[in-house]
Design a protein around this motif. Structure first.
Motif, PDB file in Angstrom:
ATOM      1  N   HIS A  37       3.507  -2.750   0.593  1.00 15.54           N
ATOM      2  CA  HIS A  37       4.666  -1.460   0.563  1.00 15.54           C
ATOM      3  C   HIS A  37       4.850  -0.933  -1.028  1.00 15.54           C
ATOM      4  O   HIS A  37       4.158  -1.248  -1.860  1.00 15.54           O
ATOM      5  N   LEU A  79      14.784  -3.847  -2.994  1.00 12.66           N
ATOM      6  CA  LEU A  79      14.593  -3.325  -1.942  1.00 12.66           C
ATOM      7  C   LEU A  79      16.241  -3.759  -1.891  1.00 12.66           C
ATOM      8  O   LEU A  79      16.807  -2.598  -1.285  1.00 12.66           O
ATOM      9  N   TRP A 120      10.901   1.836   3.195  1.00 11.91           N
ATOM     10  CA  TRP A 120      10.286   1.195   2.951  1.00 11.91           C
ATOM     11  C   TRP A 120       9.426  -0.229   4.289  1.00 11.91           C
ATOM     12  O   TRP A 120       7.758   0.119   3.562  1.00 11.91           O
TER      13      TRP A 120
END
Length: 162
Positions: A3, A10, A99
């Motif tokens: 990622h 996140l 993501w």
């Protein structure tokens, strides 16, 4: 899958993009499609996708919206609310999907417009995020296949036949 940024960022990133959309639509009265296109064309979208900390964790959604629109005076229109809008949820869920799948926002928008994501609010806002991601992948792949088929059908025949 690798990622663009660590999972510890996140949650903040999701809330930031969600707040950005909510502020643009409800406080600034921007059309979501027009504003989202401005976001896609801005350097902020690519910085967000790459996980630049100043964007995913260093600014609020209001600040990002103001950066995109280039007008700090609009900050006076901000009104914090407890209830979260469908646009807020769309930004929150879209950030996770982007993501998780390592796609750019433009790649997603090519096949799933922001208005369609907002329409997924019911029933997906009450479900686990994985169900939203499954639906998004289904839409993304179906729309990509349809687009590929349409593009192939419109290509001139360059075969070597007689």
């Amino acid at each position: 899958m690798t990622h663009a940024y660590d999972k510890i960022y996140l949650s903040k990133a999701r809330n930031t993009l969600a707040s950005m959309l909510d502020f643009a639509v409800y406080d600034l009265r921007e059309d979501i499609t027009a504003f989202y296109k401005k976001f896609l064309l801005s350097k902020i979208a690519s910085q967000f996708e790459r996980g630049e900390s100043a964007v995913v964790a260093g600014k609020s959604g209001v600040e990002l919206a103001l950066d995109i629109l280039g007008d700090e005076a609009l900050a006076k229109k901000y009104r914090p609310v407890a209830n979260k809008s469908p646009e807020y949820w769309a930004g929150w869920a879209l950030t996770y999907f982007q993501w998780e799948n390592n796609l750019t926002f433009k790649q997603i928008d090519n096949f799933i417009p922001i208005t369609e994501i907002v329409q997924l609010y019911t029933p997906y806002h009450e479900m686990d995020i994985s169900q939203f991601c499954d639906k998004m992948l289904e839409l993304y792949n179906a729309n990509r296949r349809t687009s590929s088929a349409q593009n192939s059908a419109s290509l001139p025949d360059t075969g070597g036949g007689s």
